[in-house]
Structures are given as C-alpha cells and as structure tokens.
Design an enzyme around this catalytic site. Structure first.
Site, mmCIF file in Angstrom:
data_model
loop_
_atom_site.group_PDB
_atom_site.id
_atom_site.type_symbol
_atom_site.label_atom_id
_atom_site.label_comp_id
_atom_site.label_asym_id
_atom_site.label_seq_id
_atom_site.Cartn_x
_atom_site.Cartn_y
_atom_site.Cartn_z
ATOM 1 N N LYS A 34 -3.932 -11.609 -7.448
ATOM 2 C CA LYS A 34 -4.811 -12.568 -6.759
ATOM 3 C C LYS A 34 -6.269 -12.102 -6.859
ATOM 4 O O LYS A 34 -6.530 -10.907 -7.024
ATOM 5 C CB LYS A 34 -4.369 -12.758 -5.300
ATOM 6 C CG LYS A 34 -4.891 -11.751 -4.331
ATOM 7 C CD LYS A 34 -4.726 -12.214 -2.879
ATOM 8 C CE LYS A 34 -5.449 -11.223 -1.995
ATOM 9 N NZ LYS A 34 -5.566 -11.525 -0.619
ATOM 10 N N LYS A 54 -11.472 -9.150 -3.075
ATOM 11 C CA LYS A 54 -12.763 -8.461 -3.026
ATOM 12 C C LYS A 54 -12.638 -6.965 -3.265
ATOM 13 O O LYS A 54 -13.622 -6.289 -3.431
ATOM 14 C CB LYS A 54 -13.489 -8.756 -1.726
ATOM 15 C CG LYS A 54 -12.682 -8.545 -0.503
ATOM 16 C CD LYS A 54 -13.110 -9.509 0.569
ATOM 17 C CE LYS A 54 -11.992 -9.663 1.575
ATOM 18 N NZ LYS A 54 -12.168 -10.763 2.458
ATOM 19 N N LYS A 82 0.840 -1.206 0.000
ATOM 20 C CA LYS A 82 0.000 0.000 0.000
ATOM 21 C C LYS A 82 0.875 1.256 0.000
ATOM 22 O O LYS A 82 0.568 2.231 -0.682
ATOM 23 C CB LYS A 82 -0.931 0.003 1.212
ATOM 24 C CG LYS A 82 -2.107 -0.968 1.081
ATOM 25 C CD LYS A 82 -3.224 -0.555 2.008
ATOM 26 C CE LYS A 82 -4.336 -1.519 2.224
ATOM 27 N NZ LYS A 82 -5.001 -2.196 1.193
HETATM 28 P P1 AMP Z 1 -9.204 -12.245 3.809
HETATM 29 O O1 AMP Z 1 -10.368 -12.150 2.946
HETATM 30 O O2 AMP Z 1 -8.068 -11.409 3.355
HETATM 31 O O3 AMP Z 1 -9.530 -12.148 5.251
HETATM 32 O O4 AMP Z 1 -8.706 -13.726 3.638
HETATM 33 C C1 AMP Z 1 -9.304 -14.796 4.329
HETATM 34 C C2 AMP Z 1 -8.607 -16.063 3.973
HETATM 35 O O5 AMP Z 1 -8.817 -16.350 2.586
HETATM 36 C C3 AMP Z 1 -7.103 -16.020 4.176
HETATM 37 O O6 AMP Z 1 -6.669 -17.267 4.658
HETATM 38 C C4 AMP Z 1 -6.572 -15.773 2.801
HETATM 39 O O7 AMP Z 1 -5.280 -16.271 2.634
HETATM 40 C C5 AMP Z 1 -7.575 -16.525 1.933
HETATM 41 N N1 AMP Z 1 -7.661 -15.934 0.589
HETATM 42 C C6 AMP Z 1 -8.049 -14.668 0.280
HETATM 43 N N2 AMP Z 1 -7.981 -14.460 -1.055
HETATM 44 C C7 AMP Z 1 -7.536 -15.628 -1.591
HETATM 45 C C8 AMP Z 1 -7.254 -16.047 -2.926
HETATM 46 N N3 AMP Z 1 -7.415 -15.245 -3.977
HETATM 47 N N4 AMP Z 1 -6.823 -17.327 -3.108
HETATM 48 C C9 AMP Z 1 -6.664 -18.151 -2.052
HETATM 49 N N5 AMP Z 1 -6.904 -17.810 -0.774
HETATM 50 C C10 AMP Z 1 -7.335 -16.567 -0.537
#
Ligand code: AMP
Ligand code: TRP
Length: 330
Positions: free
Chosen positions: A193, A196, A111
C-alpha cells in the site's frame, strides 16, 4: 442525524492514499452526517517520533483537513489529546480487550513478523484506544481505508461485549469503505500500500509535494508487460492502481477511462493521471498556504474540542457508572 466519525494519524506527511481512502470522503459526507473528525495524535506516539517533526505534521494535518474542504461549521474538528476523555475511555476499553484479539491485529502482527524490536505497549493496545475513540461518540459510521477495517471490526466486538455485560452501553458502529480507492498502492511497488513510511520513496505521493516531483513519480510508476489498458487488479495491479487514482479524483467511472484509452499506451494514461492528480493537489496546496498563514486553526481546534468534550464526558460518566467504578452519580 446519524453520527460519522474518523481520525487520521499523521505520523508523517499526509499522502494521496490518505486523501483518496479517507479524507476526501469525510468532506463528501459532512453535509449528510453529524461529522466528527480528529487528528489521532495519541496514536502517532505509539511509534517513536521526533517532537519537532511531529508537531509540524500535526499542524499540517489540521491545515490539510481544512484545505481539502472540511468545514468547521459543519464538522467537529479536534485534536484527540485535547479531549481527555479519550485516554480515560481508552483505559476502560483496554481492560475489556483480550490479548488474543490484540495479537491478531495485523498492524502489530506484521511488525513482529518483520522482526522489529522495541515495539511499545501503546502500539500493541492501539486498537483498544481506537475503539474508545469511536464508542465514546456513539458513532454510527466510521469511514476508513481498507487497512483500518479490522480495527473497526474489533471495535464492534468490543461494543457488543460491553452491551452483553452491562446492558446497552454503546452503539455498534459500521465501517464505511470506499468502493474505489480503499487501498491505494505504492507507485514503485504495487504489491504494497502507498504509505508515508516510504515518504522519500518513489512510491508515495504526499499532499504537499512539489508538483514536478508528483508528475515524475506517476510517469515512472511501475506497471506491467501486458501492454493492454484494462482493469485487472490481480494481473495488472500497477495499472489498476492508476485507474483507481484517476477515477476517484475525476469521478469518471473506471470502465469509461478504460474505453477512452483503448489501443493507447501506458504513457498516455500516466500523463492524464498526472494531470488529474496535479490539478487536485494544486487546489489543495493553494488552500493549505492560505490556511496555515491565516491564524484561524487554534480557534477551530479549541471550539471542536469543546464540542467533542461535552459529548465524550457524558458518555464516559455513563460508562463509569455501568462498569461500577463511580461512587457518587455525576
Ligand atoms: P493513517 O495515515 O494510517 O492514519 O490512515 C488514515 C486513513 O487513511 C485511514 O482511514 C486509512 O485507512 C487511510 N489510508 C491510509 N493509507 C491509505 C492507502 N494507501 N489507500 C487508501 N487509504 C489509505
Ligand atoms: N488508527 C487510524 C489510522 O491509523 C486512526 C484512528 C485513530 C481512527 N482512531 C480512530 C480512525 C477512530 C477511525 C476512527 O488510520
């Protein structure tokens, strides 16, 4: 039984990446481990949030945990802020984390590199709170996607630092990263990646998305001009991503999918990937609708928080004693 713990930070709608990289695995592990899963709402506010939207996303996340198959009779499901000890332990861990360590965490570094301004102090110290989340339950394993590995590694360093300084305080946890699907890529730009922050983008599928739109995004996923179906994440990342998505949902090995599609076109593969994804999402969405209207979520979270608090309070007392900030033993 060993303890496994993980959290998801629903700062937007939950994505297919969250499901494949994390959520789906929590469900798979809940029979084998003492499973603790929480909604990391304190982590959500490290970036600005609209309160009403955040509330909806948090509620949806709880419903989706359950809809994806987490069973409150097997796993302890709770909201991070309901267990006050997280913030307290977060502070203690913060005081043992070096600035240099936080400077190296890619989430913050990226960031800054992008020139984003008005970043909060919470965003900077976020990994210390995450370490506290894990250490307070003496978790043995932390199932996460690839992007969180660095944070779990920092947590291990911090656990060792406490243990060296104060005697045995914390268990040193291990990250558990899925072999397939640890980093699901954006469908429109397979160098990034799936995330959201691209909610309305063609690259990201959310779990509650309209299935027609899901199908459309998969059918128009960016691939390459090689024209051969094979698994080559370096030269054909878009295709490899589709194969990973398929394999992690269908449980069919990637080699077997590749073999079935020998000599066929990308369009045919995309259609099958879309079928697999839509079938999975259809089940999740049906369960979600039932749960969100059932009125059971409040009690599940209350019970989860109560159970988690008992463990967290005991650990926090011990840590306060070890660090020397307690006067009379509790
Ligand atoms: P977050 O939405 O950042 O809280 O991520 C929640 C969980 O989902 C974490 O374990 C991340 O590593 C996993 N995660 C988020 N985005 C991805 C993605 N594109 N591919 C695989 N795992 C993901
Ligand atoms: N930081 C994690 C994420 O963005 C969410 C999280 C918070 C977490 N605390 C945790 C994950 C503890 C595992 C363990 O995805």
């Amino acid at each position: 039984m060993k303890t496994m713990l993980s959290g998801i930070k629903p700062s937007g709608q939950m994505t297919l990446g969250n499901y494949i990289g994390a959520l789906k695995n929590f469900v798979a592990y809940q029979d084998e481990y003492e499973m603790m899963v929480f909604i990391a709402n304190l982590h959500c506010i490290t970036v600005p949030q609209d309160p009403a939207t955040l509330k909806k996303n948090l509620k949806d996340a709880v419903a989706l945990y359950l809809a994806c198959g987490l069973d409150p009779n097997k796993a302890t499901i709770f909201l991070q802020s309901d267990v006050l000890e997280h913030a307290q332990m977060g502070w203690i861990v913060n005081c043992h984390t070096y600035l240099g360590e936080l400077n190296r965490q890619t989430q913050y570094k990226d960031k800054v590199a992008k020139g984003e301004t008005s970043l909060s102090a919470g965003l900077y110290t976020y990994p210390a709170l995450m370490a506290a989340d894990i250490l307070i339950y003496d978790a043995d394993y932390v199932p996460v996607g690839e992007d969180q590995k660095q944070h779990v590694e920092l947590c291990r360093d911090l656990a060792e630092r406490f243990n060296n300084r104060y005697g045995e305080v914390f268990k040193v946890p291990e990250p558990v990263i899925p072999k397939v699907g640890a980093r699901i890529l954006s469908l429109s730009d397979p160098t990034k990646k799936m995330s959201k922050s691209e909610d309305n983008d063609k690259g990201c599928i959310t779990l509650l998305e309209d299935l027609k739109s899901v199908r459309k995004k998969i059918m128009s996923a960016v691939t390459d001009s090689v024209g051969i179906i094979q698994y080559d994440p370096v030269n054909q990342p878009g295709l490899a991503n589709l194969l990973q998505i398929h394999s992690s949902l269908s449980h069919e090995p990637i080699e077997s999918i590749v073999a079935r599609f020998e000599g066929k076109g990308y369009g045919e593969l995309k259609k099958e990937v879309a079928d697999v994804v839509c079938a999975e999402l259809e089940k999740i969405q049906a369960a979600y609708t039932e749960i969100i209207n059932s009125g059971t979520m409040e009690a599940i979270l209350a019970e989860g928080a109560q159970k988690a608090s008992r463990i967290a309070r005991k650990k926090l007392n011990k840590v306060q004693r070890k660090v020397g900030i307690e006067i009379f033993r509790k």
